[in-house]
Design an enzyme around this catalytic site. Structure first.
Site, PDB file in Angstrom:
ATOM      1  N   THR A 128       0.800  -1.228   0.000  1.00 13.06           N
ATOM      2  CA  THR A 128       0.000   0.000   0.000  1.00 13.06           C
ATOM      3  C   THR A 128       0.830   1.275   0.000  1.00 13.06           C
ATOM      4  O   THR A 128       1.943   1.304   0.559  1.00 13.06           O
ATOM      5  CB  THR A 128      -0.926   0.020   1.235  1.00 13.06           C
ATOM      6  OG1 THR A 128      -1.504   1.321   1.362  1.00 13.06           O
ATOM      7  CG2 THR A 128      -0.184  -0.276   2.531  1.00 13.06           C
ATOM      8  N   GLU A 130       0.257   3.601   1.880  1.00  7.79           N
ATOM      9  CA  GLU A 130       0.385   4.010   3.287  1.00  7.79           C
ATOM     10  C   GLU A 130       1.782   3.707   3.831  1.00  7.79           C
ATOM     11  O   GLU A 130       2.162   4.224   4.880  1.00  7.79           O
ATOM     12  CB  GLU A 130      -0.670   3.315   4.155  1.00  7.79           C
ATOM     13  CG  GLU A 130      -2.049   3.930   4.058  1.00  7.79           C
ATOM     14  CD  GLU A 130      -2.139   5.332   4.640  1.00  7.79           C
ATOM     15  OE1 GLU A 130      -1.754   5.505   5.804  1.00  7.79           O
ATOM     16  OE2 GLU A 130      -2.569   6.253   3.934  1.00  7.79           O
ATOM     17  N   TYR A 156      -1.290   0.369  10.811  1.00 11.04           N
ATOM     18  CA  TYR A 156      -1.615  -0.311   9.543  1.00 11.04           C
ATOM     19  C   TYR A 156      -0.426  -0.240   8.581  1.00 11.04           C
ATOM     20  O   TYR A 156       0.006  -1.255   8.025  1.00 11.04           O
ATOM     21  CB  TYR A 156      -2.851   0.350   8.913  1.00 11.04           C
ATOM     22  CG  TYR A 156      -3.095  -0.067   7.470  1.00 11.04           C
ATOM     23  CD1 TYR A 156      -3.630  -1.318   7.166  1.00 11.04           C
ATOM     24  CD2 TYR A 156      -2.790   0.792   6.412  1.00 11.04           C
ATOM     25  CE1 TYR A 156      -3.843  -1.701   5.842  1.00 11.04           C
ATOM     26  CE2 TYR A 156      -3.003   0.417   5.090  1.00 11.04           C
ATOM     27  CZ  TYR A 156      -3.532  -0.826   4.816  1.00 11.04           C
ATOM     28  OH  TYR A 156      -3.736  -1.202   3.516  1.00 11.04           O
ATOM     29  N   LYS A 160       1.798  -3.341   7.185  1.00  9.29           N
ATOM     30  CA  LYS A 160       1.907  -3.591   5.736  1.00  9.29           C
ATOM     31  C   LYS A 160       3.361  -3.616   5.283  1.00  9.29           C
ATOM     32  O   LYS A 160       3.732  -4.341   4.370  1.00  9.29           O
ATOM     33  CB  LYS A 160       1.142  -2.510   4.968  1.00  9.29           C
ATOM     34  CG  LYS A 160      -0.350  -2.794   4.835  1.00  9.29           C
ATOM     35  CD  LYS A 160      -0.636  -3.917   3.834  1.00  9.29           C
ATOM     36  CE  LYS A 160      -2.117  -4.191   3.723  1.00  9.29           C
ATOM     37  NZ  LYS A 160      -2.435  -5.369   2.915  1.00  9.29           N
TER      38      LYS A 160
HETATM   39  P1  NAP Z   1     -11.422  -4.439   2.669  1.00 14.13           P
HETATM   40  O1  NAP Z   1     -12.614  -4.094   1.854  1.00 14.13           O
HETATM   41  O2  NAP Z   1     -11.266  -3.848   4.021  1.00 14.13           O
HETATM   42  O3  NAP Z   1     -11.366  -6.031   2.800  1.00 14.13           O
HETATM   43  C1  NAP Z   1     -10.542  -6.670   3.740  1.00 14.13           C
HETATM   44  C2  NAP Z   1     -10.795  -8.158   3.686  1.00 14.13           C
HETATM   45  O4  NAP Z   1      -9.941  -8.815   4.631  1.00 14.13           O
HETATM   46  C3  NAP Z   1     -12.234  -8.571   4.028  1.00 14.13           C
HETATM   47  O5  NAP Z   1     -12.633  -9.575   3.138  1.00 14.13           O
HETATM   48  C4  NAP Z   1     -12.092  -9.149   5.436  1.00 14.13           C
HETATM   49  O6  NAP Z   1     -13.033 -10.157   5.736  1.00 14.13           O
HETATM   50  C5  NAP Z   1     -10.711  -9.780   5.317  1.00 14.13           C
HETATM   51  N1  NAP Z   1     -10.121 -10.092   6.622  1.00 14.13           N
HETATM   52  C6  NAP Z   1      -9.939  -9.239   7.677  1.00 14.13           C
HETATM   53  N2  NAP Z   1      -9.371  -9.886   8.702  1.00 14.13           N
HETATM   54  C7  NAP Z   1      -9.194 -11.181   8.298  1.00 14.13           C
HETATM   55  C8  NAP Z   1      -8.651 -12.342   8.917  1.00 14.13           C
HETATM   56  N3  NAP Z   1      -8.176 -12.330  10.151  1.00 14.13           N
HETATM   57  N4  NAP Z   1      -8.614 -13.493   8.199  1.00 14.13           N
HETATM   58  C9  NAP Z   1      -9.107 -13.533   6.945  1.00 14.13           C
HETATM   59  N5  NAP Z   1      -9.651 -12.479   6.309  1.00 14.13           N
HETATM   60  C10 NAP Z   1      -9.681 -11.311   6.983  1.00 14.13           C
HETATM   61  O7  NAP Z   1     -10.082  -4.082   1.860  1.00 14.13           O
HETATM   62  P2  NAP Z   1      -9.899  -3.740   0.287  1.00 14.13           P
HETATM   63  O8  NAP Z   1     -10.136  -2.291   0.086  1.00 14.13           O
HETATM   64  O9  NAP Z   1     -10.620  -4.752  -0.522  1.00 14.13           O
HETATM   65  O10 NAP Z   1      -8.325  -3.955   0.139  1.00 14.13           O
HETATM   66  C11 NAP Z   1      -7.773  -5.226  -0.217  1.00 14.13           C
HETATM   67  C12 NAP Z   1      -6.327  -5.276   0.241  1.00 14.13           C
HETATM   68  O11 NAP Z   1      -5.586  -4.234  -0.391  1.00 14.13           O
HETATM   69  C13 NAP Z   1      -6.141  -5.054   1.738  1.00 14.13           C
HETATM   70  O12 NAP Z   1      -5.034  -5.848   2.133  1.00 14.13           O
HETATM   71  C14 NAP Z   1      -5.791  -3.582   1.861  1.00 14.13           C
HETATM   72  O13 NAP Z   1      -5.041  -3.351   3.016  1.00 14.13           O
HETATM   73  C15 NAP Z   1      -4.990  -3.384   0.586  1.00 14.13           C
HETATM   74  N6  NAP Z   1      -5.028  -2.043  -0.002  1.00 14.13           N
HETATM   75  C16 NAP Z   1      -6.209  -1.429  -0.227  1.00 14.13           C
HETATM   76  C17 NAP Z   1      -6.225  -0.188  -0.840  1.00 14.13           C
HETATM   77  C18 NAP Z   1      -7.511   0.517  -1.157  1.00 14.13           C
HETATM   78  O14 NAP Z   1      -7.458   1.734  -1.442  1.00 14.13           O
HETATM   79  N7  NAP Z   1      -8.625  -0.163  -1.182  1.00 14.13           N
HETATM   80  C19 NAP Z   1      -5.008   0.426  -1.221  1.00 14.13           C
HETATM   81  C20 NAP Z   1      -3.818  -0.256  -0.974  1.00 14.13           C
HETATM   82  C21 NAP Z   1      -3.835  -1.509  -0.374  1.00 14.13           C
HETATM   83  P3  NAP Z   1     -14.380  -9.914   6.619  1.00 14.13           P
HETATM   84  O15 NAP Z   1     -15.475  -9.652   5.627  1.00 14.13           O
HETATM   85  O16 NAP Z   1     -14.543 -11.197   7.319  1.00 14.13           O
HETATM   86  O17 NAP Z   1     -14.114  -8.741   7.519  1.00 14.13           O
HETATM   87  O1  F7E Z   2      -9.121   8.116   4.657  1.00 10.63           O
HETATM   88  C1  F7E Z   2      -9.571  11.438   6.033  1.00 10.63           C
HETATM   89  C2  F7E Z   2      -8.576  10.516   6.693  1.00 10.63           C
HETATM   90  O2  F7E Z   2      -9.994   5.971   5.558  1.00 10.63           O
HETATM   91  C3  F7E Z   2      -8.701   9.019   3.663  1.00 10.63           C
HETATM   92  C4  F7E Z   2      -7.318   2.226   2.902  1.00 10.63           C
HETATM   93  O3  F7E Z   2      -7.902   1.521   1.844  1.00 10.63           O
HETATM   94  O4  F7E Z   2      -6.183   3.736   1.419  1.00 10.63           O
HETATM   95  C5  F7E Z   2      -7.095   3.675   2.494  1.00 10.63           C
HETATM   96  O5  F7E Z   2      -6.576   4.377   3.619  1.00 10.63           O
HETATM   97  C6  F7E Z   2      -8.461  10.377   4.288  1.00 10.63           C
HETATM   98  C7  F7E Z   2      -7.578  10.353   5.540  1.00 10.63           C
HETATM   99  O6  F7E Z   2      -8.457   5.986   3.547  1.00 10.63           O
HETATM  100  C8  F7E Z   2     -12.798  10.950   7.594  1.00 10.63           C
HETATM  101  O7  F7E Z   2      -8.026  11.088   7.869  1.00 10.63           O
HETATM  102  C9  F7E Z   2     -11.541  12.625   7.058  1.00 10.63           C
HETATM  103  O8  F7E Z   2      -6.719  11.448   5.491  1.00 10.63           O
HETATM  104  O9  F7E Z   2     -10.752   6.731   3.288  1.00 10.63           O
HETATM  105  P1  F7E Z   2      -9.694   6.657   4.294  1.00 10.63           P
HETATM  106  P2  F7E Z   2      -6.900   5.926   3.879  1.00 10.63           P
HETATM  107  O10 F7E Z   2      -6.626   6.204   5.295  1.00 10.63           O
HETATM  108  O11 F7E Z   2      -6.202   6.779   2.875  1.00 10.63           O
HETATM  109  C10 F7E Z   2      -4.878   3.191   1.675  1.00 10.63           C
HETATM  110  C11 F7E Z   2      -4.035   3.319   0.419  1.00 10.63           C
HETATM  111  C12 F7E Z   2      -4.944   1.826   2.236  1.00 10.63           C
HETATM  112  O12 F7E Z   2      -4.059   0.996   2.001  1.00 10.63           O
HETATM  113  C13 F7E Z   2      -5.988   1.565   3.270  1.00 10.63           C
HETATM  114  O13 F7E Z   2      -6.218   0.172   3.412  1.00 10.63           O
HETATM  115  O14 F7E Z   2      -9.708  10.901   4.713  1.00 10.63           O
HETATM  116  N1  F7E Z   2     -10.887  11.492   6.667  1.00 10.63           N
HETATM  117  N2  F7E Z   2     -12.709  12.318   7.618  1.00 10.63           N
HETATM  118  C14 F7E Z   2     -11.644  10.437   6.985  1.00 10.63           C
HETATM  119  N3  F7E Z   2     -11.442   9.118   6.786  1.00 10.63           N
HETATM  120  C15 F7E Z   2     -12.411   8.271   7.204  1.00 10.63           C
HETATM  121  N4  F7E Z   2     -12.259   6.941   7.003  1.00 10.63           N
HETATM  122  N5  F7E Z   2     -13.559   8.737   7.833  1.00 10.63           N
HETATM  123  C16 F7E Z   2     -13.797  10.063   8.057  1.00 10.63           C
HETATM  124  O15 F7E Z   2     -14.809  10.436   8.607  1.00 10.63           O
END
Ligand code: NAP
Ligand code: F7E
Length: 342
Positions: A128, A130, A156, A160
């Site tokens: 990620t 992050e 987090y 990662k």
């Molecule tokens: P998400 O919607 O939060 O999905 C996370 C998944 O992990 C869910 O299916 C959850 O299952 C499962 N999980 C959590 N704890 C677990 C455990 N102990 N054992 C098995 N499964 C478990 O995340 P996403 O947005 O699809 O992202 C997919 C991956 O890419 C993640 O690793 C995330 O950190 C990474 N990532 C995401 C982004 C983004 O912007 N979306 C960017 C960079 C990297 P449950 O339904 O059971 O909770």
């Molecule tokens: O926050 C601000 C918050 O939680 C984005 C994950 O998929 O992308 C995601 O992480 C921004 C941050 O995503 C609220 O403080 C303000 O600055 O949507 P977010 P994230 O933290 O960027 C990365 C690439 C991953 O890998 C992660 O798994 O928005 N913010 N107000 C808020 N964020 C949330 N969630 N809720 C608020 O009310």
């Protein structure tokens, strides 16, 4: 001879798992999805919406269950998407985050090795942006790339980074085909409502329909490089079809603040001034913030032929349209047109 390729996807119930399952099915794979818990509330939705996915029980913190899942499916490709993925939640649950998001990666890699599949099974690790942290000293003007310095700013991000380095270590130590996708934020209609983009589009739809009055958010100035999840899962798949296991950044190459997201989302329903609807609540602010993220996807574009198709405006537009239709349907209302602002 059966030539169907088999994929095991952890995190099948998450946003990316759902998009990836669709892509793999369309590409002709037999898709297995790891699902956790005695009664996972998302099981029924997955069974209904992705009926071709074989669900297999397991938890990333339980190594035996992962060995069993790998052994019984003998996948050609493993996509390790499961994680505690919410940055704010990781501050409140750092130990769980380390166990799942960090050590869970090791459990997956060991399962592939212990089942004798290290030479044949390819692994995708969900790294990620992050991991970069967005601090001045490590922020390149042209955007973070595969060579940029890491300085994670949350439990987090730290977890990662362990996953990223253990994946690279297994690639180097055992010659395993493990590719890490360093993905910047990607969103869409399957995004959890706990993330800021979907929280906004969900609330915008409900405000437009008269179902909600205000939206509580944390800081509005942070900037993110946002893309569409459907484009990014294609990049994951391309990484495992590439000749060499490597690390790749997937990003849009643009950065926008949450305020800009609010401008576009409210404008989609005809509301030009969103300030009366948005209330800031410190509850949603984090102990340490990532100020700005901007990615440089040129390596993935050059070596994988990856391109994103949905731009920032298109992303906001499709999320608002989806949430308007969903909320109207759930509440027995007509979908309004943007011009009819109350
Ligand atoms: P998400 O919607 O939060 O999905 C996370 C998944 O992990 C869910 O299916 C959850 O299952 C499962 N999980 C959590 N704890 C677990 C455990 N102990 N054992 C098995 N499964 C478990 O995340 P996403 O947005 O699809 O992202 C997919 C991956 O890419 C993640 O690793 C995330 O950190 C990474 N990532 C995401 C982004 C983004 O912007 N979306 C960017 C960079 C990297 P449950 O339904 O059971 O909770
Ligand atoms: O926050 C601000 C918050 O939680 C984005 C994950 O998929 O992308 C995601 O992480 C921004 C941050 O995503 C609220 O403080 C303000 O600055 O949507 P977010 P994230 O933290 O960027 C990365 C690439 C991953 O890998 C992660 O798994 O928005 N913010 N107000 C808020 N964020 C949330 N969630 N809720 C608020 O009310």
């Amino acid at each position: 001879m059966n030539t169907t390729r088999t994929a095991l996807v952890t995190g099948i119930t998450g946003q990316d798992g759902r998009h990836l399952a669709e892509l793999l099915h369309a590409e002709g794979y037999a898709v297995h999805g790891l699902i956790r818990g005695q009664h996972n509330p998302r099981r029924e939705a997955i069974a209904r919406e992705l009926p071709y996915v074989e669900l297999i029980e397991g938890d990333l913190t339980d190594p035996t269950s992962i060995v069993r899942a790998v052994e019984s499916t003998r996948p050609d490709e493993v996509y390790n998407l499961a994680a505690i993925s919410h940055v704010g939640y990781s501050f409140k649950n750092p130990t769980l985050t380390a166990d799942v998001t960090g050590k869970g990666v090791l459990n997956v890699l060991e399962a592939v090795r212990l089942t004798g599949l290290a030479e044949t099974t390819k692994v995708y690790q969900a790294s990620t942006s992050e991991m970069f942290g967005g601090l001045d000293y490590n922020r390149p003007g042209s955007g973070y790339n595969e060579e940029s310095l890491f300085h994670p700013r949350s439990p987090y991000g730290v977890a990662k980074l362990y996953g990223h380095w253990i994946a690279k270590n297994y690639r180097e130590s055992y010659g395993m085909f493990i590719s890490c996708g360093i993905l910047f934020n990607h969103e869409g209609e399957h995004r959890g409502v706990e993330f800021v983009t979907r929280k906004i589009t969900h609330a915008v739809a409900r405000i437009k329909l008269g179902l909600q009055e205000t939206l509580e958010l944390g800081d509005l100035w942070p900037k993110r490089d946002w893309g569409y999840a459907g484009d990014y899962v294609r990049g994951m798949w391309l990484m495992l079809q590439h000749g060499i296991a490597d690390d790749f950044v997937l990003a849009s190459g643009e950065t926008h603040s949450i305020e800009e997201f609010l401008d576009l989302a409210f404008a989609e329903v005809g509301i030009e001034d969103w300030k009366p609807y948005v209330v800031q609540n410190p509850k949603f602010m984090r102990p340490a913030e990532v100020d700005i993220l901007l990615g440089d996807p040129s390596k993935a574009e050059r070596e994988l032929g990856w391109r994103r198709e949905v731009d920032f405006h298109g992303l906001v537009s499709r999320m608002v349209a989806h949430d308007l239709a969903e909320q109207a349907g759930l509440n027995g209302l007509e979908v309004p047109n943007a011009a009819s602002v109350s």
